[in-house]
Write an enzyme that holds these catalytic residues in place. Structure first.
Site, PDB file in Angstrom:
ATOM      1  N   SER A 146       0.816  -1.209   0.000  1.00  0.00           N
ATOM      2  CA  SER A 146       0.000   0.000   0.000  1.00  0.00           C
ATOM      3  C   SER A 146       0.856   1.268   0.000  1.00  0.00           C
ATOM      4  O   SER A 146       1.851   1.359   0.715  1.00  0.00           O
ATOM      5  CB  SER A 146      -0.896  -0.010   1.235  1.00  0.00           C
ATOM      6  OG  SER A 146      -1.653   1.179   1.290  1.00  0.00           O
ATOM      7  N   ASN A 151       9.193   8.213   4.769  1.00  0.00           N
ATOM      8  CA  ASN A 151       8.112   8.959   4.137  1.00  0.00           C
ATOM      9  C   ASN A 151       7.193   9.509   5.209  1.00  0.00           C
ATOM     10  O   ASN A 151       6.957   8.892   6.240  1.00  0.00           O
ATOM     11  CB  ASN A 151       7.342   8.095   3.125  1.00  0.00           C
ATOM     12  CG  ASN A 151       6.216   7.298   3.761  1.00  0.00           C
ATOM     13  OD1 ASN A 151       5.126   7.819   4.002  1.00  0.00           O
ATOM     14  ND2 ASN A 151       6.488   6.036   4.072  1.00  0.00           N
ATOM     15  N   ALA A 152       6.714  10.713   4.915  1.00  0.00           N
ATOM     16  CA  ALA A 152       5.724  11.355   5.795  1.00  0.00           C
ATOM     17  C   ALA A 152       4.666  11.955   4.886  1.00  0.00           C
ATOM     18  O   ALA A 152       4.447  13.159   4.845  1.00  0.00           O
ATOM     19  CB  ALA A 152       6.392  12.429   6.647  1.00  0.00           C
ATOM     20  N   GLY A 189       1.531  11.354   5.087  1.00  0.00           N
ATOM     21  CA  GLY A 189       0.376  11.745   5.893  1.00  0.00           C
ATOM     22  C   GLY A 189      -0.914  11.183   5.330  1.00  0.00           C
ATOM     23  O   GLY A 189      -1.991  11.748   5.530  1.00  0.00           O
ATOM     24  N   ASN A 246      -6.586  -0.971   1.309  1.00  0.00           N
ATOM     25  CA  ASN A 246      -5.972  -0.565   2.569  1.00  0.00           C
ATOM     26  C   ASN A 246      -6.838   0.547   3.167  1.00  0.00           C
ATOM     27  O   ASN A 246      -7.157   1.527   2.499  1.00  0.00           O
ATOM     28  CB  ASN A 246      -4.555  -0.063   2.262  1.00  0.00           C
ATOM     29  CG  ASN A 246      -3.731   0.246   3.485  1.00  0.00           C
ATOM     30  OD1 ASN A 246      -3.758   1.368   3.979  1.00  0.00           O
ATOM     31  ND2 ASN A 246      -2.984  -0.714   3.972  1.00  0.00           N
ATOM     32  N   ASN A 297      -5.057  -0.646   7.968  1.00  0.00           N
ATOM     33  CA  ASN A 297      -3.787  -0.045   8.373  1.00  0.00           C
ATOM     34  C   ASN A 297      -3.999   0.577   9.742  1.00  0.00           C
ATOM     35  O   ASN A 297      -4.445   1.708   9.858  1.00  0.00           O
ATOM     36  CB  ASN A 297      -3.374   1.016   7.351  1.00  0.00           C
ATOM     37  CG  ASN A 297      -2.155   1.796   7.799  1.00  0.00           C
ATOM     38  OD1 ASN A 297      -1.525   1.457   8.796  1.00  0.00           O
ATOM     39  ND2 ASN A 297      -1.826   2.837   7.066  1.00  0.00           N
ATOM     40  N   CYS A 333      -0.143   3.237  10.727  1.00  0.00           N
ATOM     41  CA  CYS A 333       0.596   4.318  10.114  1.00  0.00           C
ATOM     42  C   CYS A 333       1.136   5.266  11.174  1.00  0.00           C
ATOM     43  O   CYS A 333       0.394   5.812  11.975  1.00  0.00           O
ATOM     44  CB  CYS A 333      -0.232   5.116   9.137  1.00  0.00           C
ATOM     45  SG  CYS A 333       0.784   6.394   8.406  1.00  0.00           S
ATOM     46  N   LYS A 374      -2.928  -4.981   9.153  1.00  0.00           N
ATOM     47  CA  LYS A 374      -1.509  -4.674   8.965  1.00  0.00           C
ATOM     48  C   LYS A 374      -0.944  -4.103  10.258  1.00  0.00           C
ATOM     49  O   LYS A 374      -1.388  -3.058  10.741  1.00  0.00           O
ATOM     50  CB  LYS A 374      -1.356  -3.683   7.824  1.00  0.00           C
ATOM     51  CG  LYS A 374       0.081  -3.393   7.457  1.00  0.00           C
ATOM     52  CD  LYS A 374       0.117  -2.663   6.135  1.00  0.00           C
ATOM     53  CE  LYS A 374       1.522  -2.275   5.751  1.00  0.00           C
ATOM     54  NZ  LYS A 374       1.526  -1.532   4.482  1.00  0.00           N
ATOM     55  N   GLY A 387      12.217   0.019   3.131  1.00  0.00           N
ATOM     56  CA  GLY A 387      13.351  -0.366   2.297  1.00  0.00           C
ATOM     57  C   GLY A 387      14.216  -1.421   2.971  1.00  0.00           C
ATOM     58  O   GLY A 387      13.910  -1.886   4.081  1.00  0.00           O
TER      59      GLY A 387
HETATM   60  C1  LIG Z   1       5.482   6.411   0.213  1.00  0.00           C
HETATM   61  C2  LIG Z   1       4.864   5.328   1.055  1.00  0.00           C
HETATM   62  C3  LIG Z   1       3.494   5.366   1.318  1.00  0.00           C
HETATM   63  C4  LIG Z   1       2.895   4.381   2.102  1.00  0.00           C
HETATM   64  N1  LIG Z   1       1.546   4.425   2.321  1.00  0.00           N
HETATM   65  C5  LIG Z   1       0.950   3.442   3.043  1.00  0.00           C
HETATM   66  C6  LIG Z   1      -0.464   3.418   3.241  1.00  0.00           C
HETATM   67  O1  LIG Z   1      -1.216   4.255   2.732  1.00  0.00           O
HETATM   68  N2  LIG Z   1      -0.988   2.406   4.001  1.00  0.00           N
HETATM   69  C7  LIG Z   1      -0.209   1.429   4.551  1.00  0.00           C
HETATM   70  O2  LIG Z   1      -0.720   0.527   5.208  1.00  0.00           O
HETATM   71  N3  LIG Z   1       1.125   1.420   4.350  1.00  0.00           N
HETATM   72  C8  LIG Z   1       1.726   2.385   3.621  1.00  0.00           C
HETATM   73  N4  LIG Z   1       3.092   2.352   3.426  1.00  0.00           N
HETATM   74  C9  LIG Z   1       3.894   1.248   4.004  1.00  0.00           C
HETATM   75  C10 LIG Z   1       4.179   0.166   2.969  1.00  0.00           C
HETATM   76  O3  LIG Z   1       2.980  -0.409   2.489  1.00  0.00           O
HETATM   77  C11 LIG Z   1       5.095  -0.942   3.538  1.00  0.00           C
HETATM   78  O4  LIG Z   1       4.471  -1.551   4.656  1.00  0.00           O
HETATM   79  C12 LIG Z   1       6.440  -0.399   3.993  1.00  0.00           C
HETATM   80  O5  LIG Z   1       6.896   0.581   3.100  1.00  0.00           O
HETATM   81  C13 LIG Z   1       7.499  -1.485   4.103  1.00  0.00           C
HETATM   82  O6  LIG Z   1       7.700  -2.138   2.869  1.00  0.00           O
HETATM   83  P1  LIG Z   1       8.882  -1.753   1.840  1.00  0.00           P
HETATM   84  O7  LIG Z   1      10.144  -1.753   2.613  1.00  0.00           O
HETATM   85  O8  LIG Z   1       8.807  -2.817   0.784  1.00  0.00           O
HETATM   86  O9  LIG Z   1       8.552  -0.398   1.313  1.00  0.00           O
HETATM   87  C14 LIG Z   1       3.693   3.327   2.634  1.00  0.00           C
HETATM   88  C15 LIG Z   1       5.073   3.302   2.352  1.00  0.00           C
HETATM   89  C16 LIG Z   1       5.665   4.270   1.562  1.00  0.00           C
HETATM   90  C17 LIG Z   1       7.130   4.180   1.281  1.00  0.00           C
END
Ligand SMILES: Cc1cc2nc3c(=O)[nH]c(=O)nc-3n(C[C@H](O)[C@H](O)[C@H](O)COP(=O)(O)O)c2cc1C
Ligand SMILES: Cc1cc2nc3c(=O)[nH]c(=O)nc-3n(C[C@H](O)[C@H](O)[C@H](O)COP(=O)(O)OP(=O)(O)OC[C@H]3O[C@@H](n4cnc5c(N)ncnc54)[C@H](O)[C@@H]3O)c2cc1C
Ligand code: FES
Lengths: 299, 246
Positions: free
Chosen positions: A17, A65-66, A68, A95, A122, A125, A160, A212
């Site tokens: 997401s 990331n922030a 929001g 989500n 979610n 967050c 989540k 990441g």
């Molecule tokens: C830019 C960005 C926006 C995200 N927005 C959401 C979100 O709207 N809802 C959510 O449950 N997780 C959100 N996440 C978290 C990701 O879904 C994921 O759980 C997290 O980035 C770890 O995975 P990764 O290391 O593969 O990015 C966001 C992550 C990033 C980087």
């Protein structure tokens, strides 16, 4: 077919997401049908404007990331994005974010009979000052919100979890008891970057969520710990950049995985992973089921 | 938009700290003002790609002109002819061409994307004026290239090349459609002057393709406030449409 708490997916690879929008941008460079499912950006009851100022910052082996949780709200999602996704016949996991138990429940209610494949709550967050955080870090609050949403929906309900807790197993057990059909682990870890030129935190929101490769070992550890204690399937996410990374998640106990920020660097990664897994399984003469949880059985 | 693995054909330091990189095999059509997301290292460190504007494309050779800033651009500057670089693009919407005459206004490292624009406009028989501003003579880039396609005027802050002062002081014809790229201060001055046209924005990016919302800004269109992504809906926006401070 893979079954994640009642959601049937043709392969175990999904977008995470917030890292794939609502699919339209990536459709220009890849076949969306190569995915097991699309997990869309968090959707709230009303539109949310998100945070001001700098929203993303690169960090060692990852990023903060922030955003929001900026999103146009459930009505806009239903009228502008979902019809297009449904037309493509791709399983859609929505989500859901909210500021109160009621908001979560109302969004879930609006998604009944819309053709979506599953809901992913979610509750974790770390960015939004008013919301998220309290649910994801208190097992009573988490239980309450999951129970409330459970009453509104018969769709597969994934929850989540936030890694920003002392005891992830306790949180997992609480939401399982509240009626979750599957758990997604993990969301981002709260972090901060300071701009040494200005002497101030770089992000407008001051803190942001770390994602990441930097968080991969934490995700793997949490999945390993939780998988021993819950009966519901686990969807793993956090730092996956390759099939080898995904295999670690499967071996720790995840039945499927999501890829997030690695797509910002390697946008075609998700289109390659299903084929790479098939080749791997054929070469090793094994199947996915035999790999899931292998590391636990071996230790 | 496509993810290309391109081969470096040349890497040249134009002036201290500013490099021109040419990559072979960029087979997509592009609009001046669009940009690419460049992978600066093969492993995941640094993690994100770097957004760089397309300066020019000639016979499928992509030219990028960039200034050394931090880790990413330093790694990019180490690439040698024969090295491969992954490049996603072209991304976003470029400058729309709408008139017979145009004034291009570039400040510092905002100058490169205007070169491809000048070339395209010149190719279409437009009358092009290019006003380029730099800190000093040592930082002035691409002047002979611009002179091929445009009536060129230069301003430097210290007067070491062209007129002394800000590039906006070179504007004489406020009726021309303006195409600008440079720092935010330049854009704000253009707004104060009341000129019409387009500017190309810079904002920190993660995905660069419109999915992360890391680069969102508020834009005013038909008197309504809209949320737009600089990477996907821009980077070019009408002068006066951006609500600064997001
Ligand atoms: C830019 C960005 C926006 C995200 N927005 C959401 C979100 O709207 N809802 C959510 O449950 N997780 C959100 N996440 C978290 C990701 O879904 C994921 O759980 C997290 O980035 C770890 O995975 P990764 O290391 O593969 O990015 C966001 C992550 C990033 C980087
Ligand atoms: C659409 C667009 C077009 C651009 N075109 C050019 C160009 O043609 N030539 C050129 O020299 N520069 C251009 N830039 C700026 C360029 O992207 C940054 O200078 C570069 O990313 C710095 O990376 P670094 O690792 O060297 O610096 P660092 O400061 O170490 O970078 C750290 C992080 O911040 C980001 N960042 C730092 N400065 C900027 C900035 N000014 N804008 C956006 N992100 C930034 C980086 O991408 C990276 O994620 C453009 C930026 C955008 C958004
Ligand atoms: S950088 Fe991700 S939406 Fe623009």
């Amino acid at each position: 077919m893979i079954d994640i708490g009642g959601a049937k997916l043709k392969n175990p690879f999904m977008s995470a997401s917030g890292c794939f929008g609502y699919g339209q941008e990536f459709a220009k460079i890849m076949e969306l049908n190569s995915l097991g499912a699309i997990v869309v950006k968090g959707v709230s009851l009303e539109p949310w404007p998100g945070n001001k100022g700098v929203r993303v910052a690169e960090t060692p082996a990852g990023m903060l990331n922030a955003i929001g949780l900026e999103n146009p709200g459930i009505d806009y999602f239903l009228t502008h994005y979902l019809p297009w996704l449904n037309e493509k016949k791709i399983p859609v996991v929505v989500n859901i974010v909210g500021r109160s138990v009621d908001e979560y429940a109302l969004v879930a209610q609006r998604l009944n009979e819309t053709g979506v494949t599953a809901l992913e709550l979610n509750i974790s967050c770390p960015n939004v000052k008013e919301g998220g955080i309290a649910f994801g870090t208190s097992k009573e609050k988490a239980f309450e919100v999951v129970s409330a949403v459970r009453k509104e929906t018969s769709l597969p309900l994934w929850v989540k979890l936030s890694p920003n807790v002392t005891d992830i197993v306790e949180m997992a057990l609480a939401v399982e008891e509240a009626g979750a059909d599957a758990l997604t682990l993990i969301n981002t870890l709260t972090g901060m970057v300071i701009d040494i030129e200005t002497g101030k935190p770089l992000l407008g929101n001051l803190t942001g969520g770390l994602s990441g490769p930097a968080i991969k070992p934490i995700a793997v550890r949490m999945i390993y710990q939780v998988a021993q204690k819950v009966k519901v399937p686990i969807v793993g996410v956090g730092g996956i950049t390759s099939l080898d990374d995904a295999l670690e998640f499967f071996m720790a106990g995840a039945s499927a995985v999501q890829v997030g920020s690695a797509l910002f660097r390697d946008p075609l990664l998700l289109s390659r992973l299903p084929g790479e897994l098939e080749s791997y399984l054929a070469k090793k003469q094994t199947n996915l089921g035999a790999i899931i949880g292998l590391a636990r059985r071996n230790s | 938009m496509k993810d290309f693995l391109l081969q470096v054909t040349s890497q040249q330091e134009l002036v201290p700290g500013v490099f021109s990189l040419t990559l072979k095999g960029f087979t997509q059509e592009y609009e001046p003002g669009q940009f690419v997301q460049v992978e600066v290292a093969e492993n995941y460190e640094p993690f994100l790609r770097r957004p760089i504007s397309i300066c020019d494309v000639e016979d499928n050779n992509l030219q990028l002109v960039y200034r050394l800033k931090g880790r990413g651009t330093k790694l990019l500057a180490k690439k040698k002819p024969g090295d491969k670089v992954r490049v996603l693009g072209p991304i976003g919407y470029g400058f729309p061409l709408k008139s017979q005459r145009a004034t291009l206004i570039g400040g510092g490292i905002g100058v490169p994307p205007l070169l491809g624009l000048a070339k395209k406009m010149h190719g279409q028989g437009m009358e092009v004026t290019a006003l380029l501003g730099f800190k000093n003579k040592e930082e002035a880039i691409l002047l002979s290239e611009f002179a091929k396609y445009a009536d060129l005027q230069v301003a430097t802050l210290d007067g070491s090349s062209g007129r002394r002062g800000l590039v906006t002081e070179l504007i004489t014809n406020k009726d021309d459609l303006v195409y600008a790229c440079g720092p935010e201060g330049l854009f704000r001055t253009l707004e104060t002057l009341g000129v019409k046209g387009y500017y190309s924005l810079e904002k920190r990016m993660a995905c660069g393709v419109g999915v992360c919302l890391g680069c969102n800004i508020t834009v005013i269109k038909d008197e309504k406030e809209l949320r737009q992504r600089v990477c996907h809906d821009g980077p070019v926006f009408p002068i006066g449409s951006v609500k600064w401070g997001d």
